[in-house]
Design a protein around this motif. Structure first.
Motif, short mmCIF file in Angstrom:
data_model
loop_
_atom_site.label_atom_id
_atom_site.label_comp_id
_atom_site.label_asym_id
_atom_site.label_seq_id
_atom_site.Cartn_x
_atom_site.Cartn_y
_atom_site.Cartn_z
N ALA A 51 -3.15 48.36 -58.76
CA ALA A 51 -2.00 47.47 -58.93
C ALA A 51 -1.36 47.20 -57.58
O ALA A 51 -1.47 47.99 -56.65
N VAL A 52 -0.68 46.05 -57.53
CA VAL A 52 0.07 45.65 -56.33
C VAL A 52 1.47 45.27 -56.77
O VAL A 52 1.65 44.53 -57.74
N VAL A 53 2.47 45.79 -56.05
CA VAL A 53 3.83 45.26 -56.17
C VAL A 53 4.18 44.74 -54.78
O VAL A 53 4.19 45.50 -53.81
N GLN A 54 4.42 43.44 -54.70
CA GLN A 54 4.69 42.81 -53.42
C GLN A 54 6.19 42.58 -53.28
O GLN A 54 6.78 41.78 -53.99
N ILE A 98 4.92 40.26 -58.21
CA ILE A 98 5.70 39.76 -57.08
C ILE A 98 7.16 40.02 -57.36
O ILE A 98 7.70 39.61 -58.38
N SER A 99 7.80 40.73 -56.44
CA SER A 99 9.21 41.06 -56.59
C SER A 99 9.94 40.60 -55.34
O SER A 99 9.61 41.00 -54.23
N GLY A 100 10.89 39.75 -55.50
CA GLY A 100 11.62 39.23 -54.35
C GLY A 100 11.54 37.73 -54.34
O GLY A 100 10.68 37.12 -54.96
N GLU A 101 12.47 37.15 -53.62
CA GLU A 101 12.56 35.69 -53.57
C GLU A 101 12.26 35.14 -52.19
O GLU A 101 12.56 34.00 -51.89
N GLY A 153 11.55 45.40 -58.55
CA GLY A 153 10.20 45.71 -58.10
C GLY A 153 9.92 47.21 -58.13
O GLY A 153 8.84 47.64 -58.53
N TRP A 154 10.90 48.00 -57.72
CA TRP A 154 10.73 49.46 -57.72
C TRP A 154 10.60 50.00 -59.14
O TRP A 154 9.78 50.89 -59.41
N GLU A 157 6.56 52.32 -63.02
CA GLU A 157 5.76 52.24 -64.25
C GLU A 157 4.27 52.23 -63.92
O GLU A 157 3.47 52.92 -64.56
N LEU A 158 3.90 51.45 -62.92
CA LEU A 158 2.49 51.33 -62.56
C LEU A 158 1.96 52.61 -61.94
O LEU A 158 0.80 52.99 -62.17
#
Length: 202
Positions: free
Chosen positions: A62-65, A91-94, A113-114, A119-120
């Motif tokens: 998984a990726v959280v960007q 994708i987390s953030g604007e 995002g955190w 969870e991931l």
């Protein structure tokens, strides 16, 4: 020439024997906390290289960007369009902080995002989770460094790797990590007026 080849062969034999002894002593496995930091290019690129390796080994990942927001990147398009089953991409953030110019929105996006990242990471099916650019969110105190480190040390499943990228990694994270690489900037085309280019930067 034959003498040179013989010396080379003997030297390589000694190196191989020493290497074989060293490798025989390394038998443990564990999920690693990996940090890519520093001013040089390659932090995210290296993290996405590990994502590709996981996919090749049939290891869910998984990726959280963080931070980059909806900035169109090749890695997001590639993974979402071709490997959505193998790799969850969030994708987390604007956008970069200088684009949003709204600290409260940036904090809310980083925290969302955190929450998803936790969870991931908790899901034992995910063998590697990449937290891309989280170090920027930590640097600006959008996330609490103690909370992040405590979670990684206490709640990360034993065999899950977590990769955290971005400049200016905090000392607490470096101390907690198993593997830390600092990318050093020697030359960059941006200094010569060359803009970020597809396939190299994004």
């Amino acid at each position: 020439m034959n003498d040179q080849n013989t010396r080379h062969r003997e030297k390589m034999k000694k190196i191989k024997a020493a290497r074989d002894r060293m490798m025989a002593e390394k038998s443990d496995e564990k999920g690693l906390i990996i940090v890519h930091t520093g001013p040089g290019k390659g932090k995210s690129s290296s993290g996405f290289g590990m994502i590709m390796r996981c996919i090749a080994h049939d290891m869910p990942c998984a990726v959280v960007q963080f931070i980059k927001g909806n900035w169109k990147t090749g890695e997001a398009d590639f993974l979402r369009e071709r490997f959505a089953e193998e790799c969850t991409f969030v994708i987390s953030g604007e956008g970069f902080t200088w684009e949003t110019q709204d600290r409260e929105r940036d904090i809310a996006a980083a925290r969302a995002g955190w929450t998803r990242a936790k969870e991931l990471i908790r899901d034992p099916r995910n063998r590697l989770v990449l937290l891309d650019e989280i170090n920027i969110a930590l640097r600006y105190d959008y996330l609490d460094i103690d909370e992040v480190v405590d979670f990684l040390l206490a709640e990360k499943p034993e065999m899950t790797h977590v990769v955290l990228t971005g400049r200016n990694a905090k000392p607490e994270l470096i101390e907690a990590a198993d593997l830390v690489t600092e990318m050093t900037l020697i030359k960059h085309p941006f200094r010569d007026g060359i803009k970020a280019q597809a396939g190299v930067e994004f």
